[in-house]
Structures are given as structure tokens and as C-alpha cells.
Design an enzyme around this catalytic site. Structure first.
Site, PDB file in Angstrom:
ATOM      1  N   ALA A   1      19.264  82.185  67.898  1.00  0.00           N
ATOM      2  CA  ALA A   1      20.304  82.692  67.007  1.00  0.00           C
ATOM      3  C   ALA A   1      20.087  82.137  65.603  1.00  0.00           C
ATOM      4  O   ALA A   1      19.709  80.990  65.431  1.00  0.00           O
ATOM      5  CB  ALA A   1      21.672  82.294  67.531  1.00  0.00           C
TER       6      ALA A   1
ATOM      7  N   VAL B   1      20.638  83.366  61.022  1.00  0.00           N
ATOM      8  CA  VAL B   1      21.310  84.192  60.024  1.00  0.00           C
ATOM      9  C   VAL B   1      20.974  85.662  60.238  1.00  0.00           C
ATOM     10  O   VAL B   1      21.715  86.542  59.856  1.00  0.00           O
ATOM     11  CB  VAL B   1      20.879  83.747  58.605  1.00  0.00           C
ATOM     12  CG1 VAL B   1      21.513  84.610  57.540  1.00  0.00           C
ATOM     13  CG2 VAL B   1      21.235  82.299  58.389  1.00  0.00           C
ATOM     14  N   GLY B   2      19.888  85.931  60.855  1.00  0.00           N
ATOM     15  CA  GLY B   2      19.396  87.286  61.049  1.00  0.00           C
ATOM     16  C   GLY B   2      17.927  87.298  60.704  1.00  0.00           C
ATOM     17  O   GLY B   2      17.411  86.351  60.126  1.00  0.00           O
ATOM     18  N   PHE B   3      17.243  88.357  61.037  1.00  0.00           N
ATOM     19  CA  PHE B   3      15.827  88.356  60.705  1.00  0.00           C
ATOM     20  C   PHE B   3      15.637  88.711  59.247  1.00  0.00           C
ATOM     21  O   PHE B   3      16.399  89.441  58.647  1.00  0.00           O
ATOM     22  CB  PHE B   3      15.000  89.259  61.628  1.00  0.00           C
ATOM     23  CG  PHE B   3      15.351  90.728  61.591  1.00  0.00           C
ATOM     24  CD1 PHE B   3      14.921  91.540  60.559  1.00  0.00           C
ATOM     25  CD2 PHE B   3      16.080  91.291  62.619  1.00  0.00           C
ATOM     26  CE1 PHE B   3      15.211  92.885  60.543  1.00  0.00           C
ATOM     27  CE2 PHE B   3      16.384  92.643  62.617  1.00  0.00           C
ATOM     28  CZ  PHE B   3      15.946  93.442  61.568  1.00  0.00           C
ATOM     29  N   GLY B   4      14.614  88.121  58.681  1.00  0.00           N
ATOM     30  CA  GLY B   4      14.265  88.392  57.297  1.00  0.00           C
ATOM     31  C   GLY B   4      12.845  88.921  57.242  1.00  0.00           C
ATOM     32  O   GLY B   4      12.233  89.209  58.261  1.00  0.00           O
TER      33      GLY B   4
ATOM     34  N   CYS C   1       8.663  93.078  57.088  1.00  0.00           N
ATOM     35  CA  CYS C   1       7.974  93.755  58.196  1.00  0.00           C
ATOM     36  C   CYS C   1       8.933  94.314  59.242  1.00  0.00           C
ATOM     37  O   CYS C   1       8.856  95.490  59.583  1.00  0.00           O
ATOM     38  CB  CYS C   1       6.982  92.821  58.864  1.00  0.00           C
ATOM     39  SG  CYS C   1       5.585  92.406  57.824  1.00  0.00           S
TER      40      CYS C   1
ATOM     41  N   LYS D   1      10.232  82.754  56.643  1.00  0.00           N
ATOM     42  CA  LYS D   1       9.463  82.250  57.771  1.00  0.00           C
ATOM     43  C   LYS D   1       9.053  80.811  57.501  1.00  0.00           C
ATOM     44  O   LYS D   1       8.656  80.472  56.396  1.00  0.00           O
ATOM     45  CB  LYS D   1       8.232  83.127  57.996  1.00  0.00           C
ATOM     46  CG  LYS D   1       7.447  82.763  59.223  1.00  0.00           C
ATOM     47  CD  LYS D   1       6.433  83.804  59.668  1.00  0.00           C
ATOM     48  CE  LYS D   1       5.532  84.314  58.614  1.00  0.00           C
ATOM     49  NZ  LYS D   1       4.441  85.151  59.116  1.00  0.00           N
TER      50      LYS D   1
ATOM     51  N   ARG E   1      10.124  87.603  50.672  1.00  0.00           N
ATOM     52  CA  ARG E   1      10.454  89.031  50.680  1.00  0.00           C
ATOM     53  C   ARG E   1      11.520  89.321  51.728  1.00  0.00           C
ATOM     54  O   ARG E   1      11.343  89.015  52.898  1.00  0.00           O
ATOM     55  CB  ARG E   1       9.202  89.859  50.962  1.00  0.00           C
ATOM     56  CG  ARG E   1       8.179  89.778  49.858  1.00  0.00           C
ATOM     57  CD  ARG E   1       6.915  90.434  50.270  1.00  0.00           C
ATOM     58  NE  ARG E   1       6.286  89.631  51.326  1.00  0.00           N
ATOM     59  CZ  ARG E   1       5.189  89.984  51.972  1.00  0.00           C
ATOM     60  NH1 ARG E   1       4.597  91.124  51.703  1.00  0.00           N
ATOM     61  NH2 ARG E   1       4.674  89.209  52.898  1.00  0.00           N
TER      62      ARG E   1
END
Length: 155
Positions: free
Chosen positions: A42, A44-47, A50, A113, A120
Site C-alpha cells: 500500500a 500513495v498510489g503508483f507513479g 509507464c 521509484k 515523471r
């Protein structure tokens, strides 16, 4: 498990209409070492650009083949990810007694990452943008620090 099953079914439908072998696609996904417990945490969310780009491509392909339900499923992934970033931004405000005005906040890990400087579509950017928009904050980036971070001061 049920979400994983639906994920596979959506992949199957797209593979079916474009003529791909769903077993080969599933096997390729399985080779990705990020799929598993160390990746599914879990946050914040995916960044990054891609994931969103790939998911939006799936939406486009599904809609092109009139797979409305499949396209809606993938679109919901994007919406849920945006919702998670919104929740996190609101959580920051809530834990600071419902205002960040006059407070300094430092974000460590600005990149999307670990161990990169790639920012980005970073989820942190969304969170700071949300804080700025709702609380008249001004960005101040301290470039003397080596780790990627940003701080901002709310007026």
C-alpha cells in the site's frame, strides 16, 4: 485473489480479440520480479508515466474492439489510483489539524521509484499540487540536499 482473476479475464478478452496467446502474456507478466509481495504494498498510489500509459493503451485497445466492460475496468484502475493520491493529500491536511497554512512540509522521495531521480508523473507531485491549490502554498526547493526532496511553505 478475485481482483487478480478479473485482471486475468480482462487480459484474456483483449488477447482473444487481437489474436494473442493469453498463456504467453500471463507467463511474461509472471516473469516480472516486481509482481508479488515485495511490489504489492500500500502506498500513495503508483507513479511514473509507464503504468498509466500502459493502462490507457489497454483502455484504447478495449474500446477499439468494443469491449466496453474491459475498458471500464482498466479506466477504474486509473480513477482508483487518482483517488488514492487525493486521499493521501487530504490525510496530510487532516493530520495537521485541517490546515497546512503556516507550516513547512518536506517530501522525501520525490521520485516515483526508489533509488532514481525519475520524477515523471510522481505521486508526490500530485500531492504537492493538491496542497498548493487548496492552501496557497509556495514551493521552495532546496538544491543543497543530495536526496531528492522538495519542501513547501504554506502562507
Amino acid at each position: 485473489m478475485s481482483l487478480y482473476a478479473i485482471f486475468n479475464q480482462c487480459n484474456f478478452r483483449i488477447c482473444e480479440v487481437v489474436g494473442s496467446n493469453v498463456d504467453e502474456v500471463s507467463r511474461a507478466i509472471g516473469y516480472d520480479s516486481r509482481v508479488g509481495s515485495k511490489f504489492l504494498k500500500a502506498s500513495v498510489g503508483f507513479g511514473g508515466f509507464c503504468f498509466q500509459r500502459y493502462i490507457l493503451n489497454l483502455v484504447y485497445i478495449a474500446r477499439s474492439y468494443n469491449l466496453t466492460v474491459v475498458a471500464d475496468y482498466w479506466e477504474q484502475v486509473i480513477l482508483l489510483n487518482d483517488h488514492q493520491k487525493e486521499r493521501f493529500a487530504q490525510h496530510i491536511i487532516k493530520t495537521m489539524y485541517n490546515t497546512v497554512n503556516g507550516k513547512k512540509i518536506v517530501f522525501l522521495g520525490w521520485a516515483f521509484k526508489k533509488d532514481t531521480d525519475d520524477t515523471r508523473e510522481s505521486a508526490a507531485i500530485y500531492v504537492v499540487d493538491h496542497e498548493e491549490a487548496s492552501n496557497r502554498c509556495s514551493n521552495q526547493c532546496n538544491h543543497s540536499i543530495k536526496a531528492p526532496f522538495i519542501s513547501f511553505f504554506c502562507l
